[in-house]
Write a protein that holds these residues in place. Sequence first.
Motif, short mmCIF file in Angstrom:
data_model
loop_
_atom_site.label_atom_id
_atom_site.label_comp_id
_atom_site.label_asym_id
_atom_site.label_seq_id
_atom_site.Cartn_x
_atom_site.Cartn_y
_atom_site.Cartn_z
N UNK A 143 25.69 -3.69 6.83
CA UNK A 143 26.15 -4.93 6.19
C UNK A 143 25.07 -6.01 6.30
N UNK A 144 24.54 -6.19 7.49
CA UNK A 144 23.49 -7.19 7.69
C UNK A 144 22.27 -6.84 6.84
N UNK A 145 21.98 -5.56 6.74
CA UNK A 145 20.84 -5.09 5.95
C UNK A 145 20.96 -5.32 4.46
N UNK A 146 22.14 -5.69 4.00
CA UNK A 146 22.30 -5.99 2.58
C UNK A 146 21.61 -7.30 2.20
N UNK A 147 21.42 -8.17 3.19
CA UNK A 147 20.68 -9.40 2.95
C UNK A 147 21.42 -10.45 2.16
N UNK A 148 22.72 -10.36 2.11
CA UNK A 148 23.52 -11.33 1.38
C UNK A 148 24.21 -12.28 2.33
N UNK A 149 24.14 -13.55 2.05
CA UNK A 149 24.74 -14.56 2.93
C UNK A 149 26.25 -14.38 3.06
N UNK A 150 26.89 -13.85 2.00
CA UNK A 150 28.35 -13.69 2.04
C UNK A 150 28.78 -12.36 2.67
N UNK A 151 27.84 -11.61 3.20
CA UNK A 151 28.17 -10.36 3.86
C UNK A 151 28.61 -10.64 5.29
N UNK A 152 29.91 -10.53 5.53
CA UNK A 152 30.46 -10.82 6.85
C UNK A 152 30.88 -9.53 7.54
N UNK A 153 30.86 -9.57 8.86
CA UNK A 153 31.23 -8.39 9.63
C UNK A 153 32.57 -8.55 10.33
N UNK A 154 33.29 -9.62 10.02
CA UNK A 154 34.58 -9.86 10.68
C UNK A 154 35.54 -8.68 10.51
N UNK A 155 35.62 -8.15 9.31
CA UNK A 155 36.50 -7.01 9.06
C UNK A 155 36.08 -5.79 9.85
N UNK A 156 34.78 -5.57 9.98
CA UNK A 156 34.28 -4.44 10.74
C UNK A 156 34.62 -4.59 12.23
N UNK A 157 34.47 -5.81 12.73
CA UNK A 157 34.78 -6.07 14.13
C UNK A 157 36.27 -5.87 14.41
N UNK A 158 37.11 -6.37 13.51
CA UNK A 158 38.56 -6.20 13.67
C UNK A 158 38.94 -4.73 13.60
N UNK A 159 38.35 -3.99 12.67
CA UNK A 159 38.66 -2.57 12.54
C UNK A 159 38.20 -1.80 13.77
N UNK A 160 37.04 -2.15 14.31
CA UNK A 160 36.54 -1.50 15.52
C UNK A 160 37.50 -1.70 16.69
N UNK A 161 38.05 -2.90 16.81
CA UNK A 161 39.02 -3.18 17.87
C UNK A 161 40.29 -2.36 17.65
N UNK A 162 40.72 -2.24 16.40
CA UNK A 162 41.90 -1.44 16.06
C UNK A 162 41.68 0.02 16.42
N UNK A 163 40.52 0.56 16.07
CA UNK A 163 40.19 1.95 16.39
C UNK A 163 40.17 2.16 17.90
N UNK A 164 39.57 1.21 18.60
CA UNK A 164 39.54 1.30 20.05
C UNK A 164 40.95 1.32 20.64
N UNK A 165 41.83 0.48 20.10
CA UNK A 165 43.22 0.45 20.55
C UNK A 165 43.91 1.80 20.31
N UNK A 166 43.70 2.36 19.14
CA UNK A 166 44.30 3.66 18.82
C UNK A 166 43.81 4.72 19.80
N UNK A 167 42.51 4.74 20.04
CA UNK A 167 41.94 5.76 20.92
C UNK A 167 42.29 5.54 22.39
#
Length: 168
Positions: A143-167
Amino acid sequence: AHLPDTPQQAEFHAYDAWMHTLVTVQHAPATLIGRWSALFHDAAKGLPDIRALRNGKLTDYGHDVRGAEMARDVLTRWGYPPALTERVAFLVGMHMRYHYFVQHDVADARKWLRKMARSGTFRTTAELREAMRQLYALCVADVVGCGRAHSHIDGHTAFAAYVDDILE
């Protein structure tokens, strides 16, 4: 060799496929697995049987699966350990699926994780958790490598936490 000057869909990418790859590698974890997975994650983009123009937009459907095959072939040929090779291939092969789960609330992450747990790829939940954390890191770098200012990682961080909770 085909990545330099390979254009990407401008609404998502500020760079061509090669510069995107280099920026992604720069932002990936400084480990062999992190950097190799970042280098190969889009290696198949622009290949004749992958690249298409659909509804006026550049697409590279299947680049994740082909990139995983390329990573496996190269790292095996270069004599890297099978465990490292297979983990890199897994990460490259799954990075678009991870992005999909982040972007689609209706996707069933529990079912996906259950399928991976039963696949035999991972011997323990801890091993699957480690792979999912590595996948998160690769996708954030992507996502960061896309080079777009509107590229946010909030959704990825939230999903990672969700996956961690499931596991857990």
